[in-house]
Design a protein around this motif. Structure first.
Motif, mmCIF file in Angstrom:
data_model
loop_
_atom_site.group_PDB
_atom_site.id
_atom_site.type_symbol
_atom_site.label_atom_id
_atom_site.label_comp_id
_atom_site.label_asym_id
_atom_site.label_seq_id
_atom_site.Cartn_x
_atom_site.Cartn_y
_atom_site.Cartn_z
ATOM 1 N N ARG A 267 20.093 -4.920 10.092
ATOM 2 C CA ARG A 267 19.157 -4.276 11.020
ATOM 3 C C ARG A 267 17.708 -4.720 10.854
ATOM 4 N NH1 ARG A 267 21.073 1.891 10.115
ATOM 5 N NH2 ARG A 267 23.297 1.471 10.164
ATOM 6 N N ILE A 268 17.387 -5.337 9.724
ATOM 7 C CA ILE A 268 16.016 -5.763 9.480
ATOM 8 C C ILE A 268 15.938 -7.260 9.745
ATOM 9 C CG2 ILE A 268 14.141 -5.950 7.787
ATOM 10 C CD1 ILE A 268 15.431 -3.502 6.380
ATOM 11 N N GLY A 269 15.092 -7.617 10.690
ATOM 12 C CA GLY A 269 14.984 -9.010 11.112
ATOM 13 C C GLY A 269 14.078 -9.845 10.221
ATOM 14 N N THR A 270 13.791 -11.022 10.700
ATOM 15 C CA THR A 270 12.955 -11.995 10.007
ATOM 16 C C THR A 270 11.507 -11.528 9.947
ATOM 17 O OG1 THR A 270 14.391 -13.774 10.746
ATOM 18 C CG2 THR A 270 12.181 -14.394 10.089
ATOM 19 N N ASN A 271 10.920 -11.580 8.771
ATOM 20 C CA ASN A 271 9.498 -11.283 8.554
ATOM 21 C C ASN A 271 9.066 -9.940 9.158
ATOM 22 O OD1 ASN A 271 9.077 -13.740 7.190
ATOM 23 N ND2 ASN A 271 8.893 -14.798 9.133
ATOM 24 N N VAL A 272 9.787 -8.885 8.808
ATOM 25 C CA VAL A 272 9.484 -7.552 9.332
ATOM 26 C C VAL A 272 8.849 -6.701 8.230
ATOM 27 C CG1 VAL A 272 10.477 -5.423 10.281
ATOM 28 C CG2 VAL A 272 11.378 -7.637 10.984
ATOM 29 N N PRO A 273 7.578 -6.276 8.429
ATOM 30 C CA PRO A 273 6.994 -5.320 7.485
ATOM 31 C C PRO A 273 7.647 -3.952 7.693
ATOM 32 C CG PRO A 273 5.411 -5.885 9.199
ATOM 33 C CD PRO A 273 6.653 -6.679 9.460
ATOM 34 N N ILE A 274 7.825 -3.211 6.610
ATOM 35 C CA ILE A 274 8.526 -1.932 6.713
ATOM 36 C C ILE A 274 7.727 -0.811 6.058
ATOM 37 C CG2 ILE A 274 10.833 -2.928 6.857
ATOM 38 C CD1 ILE A 274 11.177 -2.258 3.856
ATOM 39 N N LYS A 275 8.103 0.403 6.431
ATOM 40 C CA LYS A 275 7.554 1.624 5.834
ATOM 41 C C LYS A 275 8.732 2.318 5.160
ATOM 42 C CE LYS A 275 5.134 5.811 7.327
ATOM 43 N NZ LYS A 275 4.565 6.490 8.506
ATOM 44 N N SER A 276 8.511 2.816 3.939
ATOM 45 C CA SER A 276 9.601 3.453 3.207
ATOM 46 C C SER A 276 9.066 4.631 2.413
ATOM 47 C CB SER A 276 10.245 2.434 2.257
ATOM 48 O OG SER A 276 11.302 3.025 1.544
ATOM 49 N N THR A 277 9.752 5.763 2.512
ATOM 50 C CA THR A 277 9.415 6.928 1.704
ATOM 51 C C THR A 277 10.460 7.030 0.601
ATOM 52 O OG1 THR A 277 8.378 8.026 3.576
ATOM 53 C CG2 THR A 277 9.022 9.424 1.713
ATOM 54 N N LEU B 121 3.940 1.030 2.406
ATOM 55 C CA LEU B 121 3.876 0.044 3.479
ATOM 56 C C LEU B 121 4.087 -1.318 2.837
ATOM 57 C CD1 LEU B 121 0.717 1.344 5.396
ATOM 58 C CD2 LEU B 121 3.124 1.935 5.799
ATOM 59 N N PHE B 122 5.234 -1.922 3.128
ATOM 60 C CA PHE B 122 5.601 -3.190 2.507
ATOM 61 C C PHE B 122 5.484 -4.336 3.511
ATOM 62 C CE2 PHE B 122 8.573 -0.285 0.058
ATOM 63 C CZ PHE B 122 7.898 -0.376 -1.149
ATOM 64 N N TRP C 80 0.852 -1.182 0.000
ATOM 65 C CA TRP C 80 0.000 0.000 0.000
ATOM 66 C C TRP C 80 0.887 1.230 0.000
ATOM 67 C CZ3 TRP C 80 -0.735 -4.590 2.154
ATOM 68 C CH2 TRP C 80 -1.969 -5.206 1.962
ATOM 69 N N TYR C 81 0.356 2.343 -0.558
ATOM 70 C CA TYR C 81 1.159 3.561 -0.624
ATOM 71 C C TYR C 81 0.260 4.777 -0.740
ATOM 72 C CZ TYR C 81 0.314 3.411 -5.701
ATOM 73 O OH TYR C 81 -0.271 3.393 -6.947
ATOM 74 N N PHE C 82 0.847 5.946 -0.437
ATOM 75 C CA PHE C 82 0.202 7.231 -0.693
ATOM 76 C C PHE C 82 1.274 8.180 -1.208
ATOM 77 C CE2 PHE C 82 1.598 7.680 3.720
ATOM 78 C CZ PHE C 82 2.149 8.954 3.748
#
Length: 188
Positions: A161-171, A146-147, A73-75
């Motif tokens: 720094r990003i662990g197992t099965n972590v959803p992330i937010k990215s601009t 939102l990934f 999802w995104y905006f």
């Protein structure tokens, strides 16, 4: 006589051992249950992450999110309404982005730390969400994505720094598009 018996024994062993190897039957047979269980775990994980993302979106009354066909999802933070070129295969994109925890907004990687990046569309490896997200942007646009983990860094994370099965937010901001020569020809 003893030498003849020993020689015959050795020869008979050689003849017997030189025969065709016999295939062994498997001790156990796989029923596929492990694979089925793994698929069910992944489906449950994706459903849970998507439910959390939907909850997050409902709480964010400021932004109008768009569901992509690629599972994120995104905006738009900055939207260009005029008809401009969208990236195509072979184009070189210059962009910057950050990565934060979706739930808290806490920075995982700041854009200054990542720096300005370049990506040749569909010819280089970047995580799937970033690859598809960049192709939705026009030059000069910025969007927040939102990934879920399966289109971000998945089961392995980034091993930093990003662990197992972590959803992330990215601009992500698309700074420039250098069109591939093939795309220039089809445009004319």
């Amino acid at each position: 006589m003893l030498k003849k018996i020993a020689l015959l024994s050795i020869l008979s062993l050689l003849v017997v051992s030189c025969g065709e190897p016999q295939a062994r039957k498997p001790i156990s047979r796989s029923t596929g249950s492990f694979l089925k269980e793994s698929v069910e775990r992944n489906k449950a994980l994706i459903a849970k992450e998507e439910a959390n993302i939907q909850k997050y979106i409902l709480q964010d009354t400021t932004n109008a999110y768009i569901a992509s066909k690629n599972g994120f999802w995104y905006f738009y933070n900055t939207k260009i309404n005029q008809e401009l070129y969208l990236p195509k295969k072979g184009d070189t994109l210059t962009y910057e982005y950050n990565i934060s925890k979706m739930t808290t907004g806490e920075a995982i990687y700041k854009k200054e730390e990542i720096g300005i990046q370049q990506y040749v569309v569909d010819k280089q490896q970047i995580f799937p969400g970033l690859r598809h997200g960049l192709q939705l942007l026009k030059k000069g646009e910025t969007a927040t994505f939102l990934f879920p983990s399966h289109v971000a860094y998945g089961y392995h994370g980034d091993n930093k720094r990003i662990g197992t099965n972590v959803p992330i937010k990215s601009t992500i901001t698309l700074l420039d598009i250098k069109k591939d020569n093939k795309n220039l020809e089809t445009e004319n």
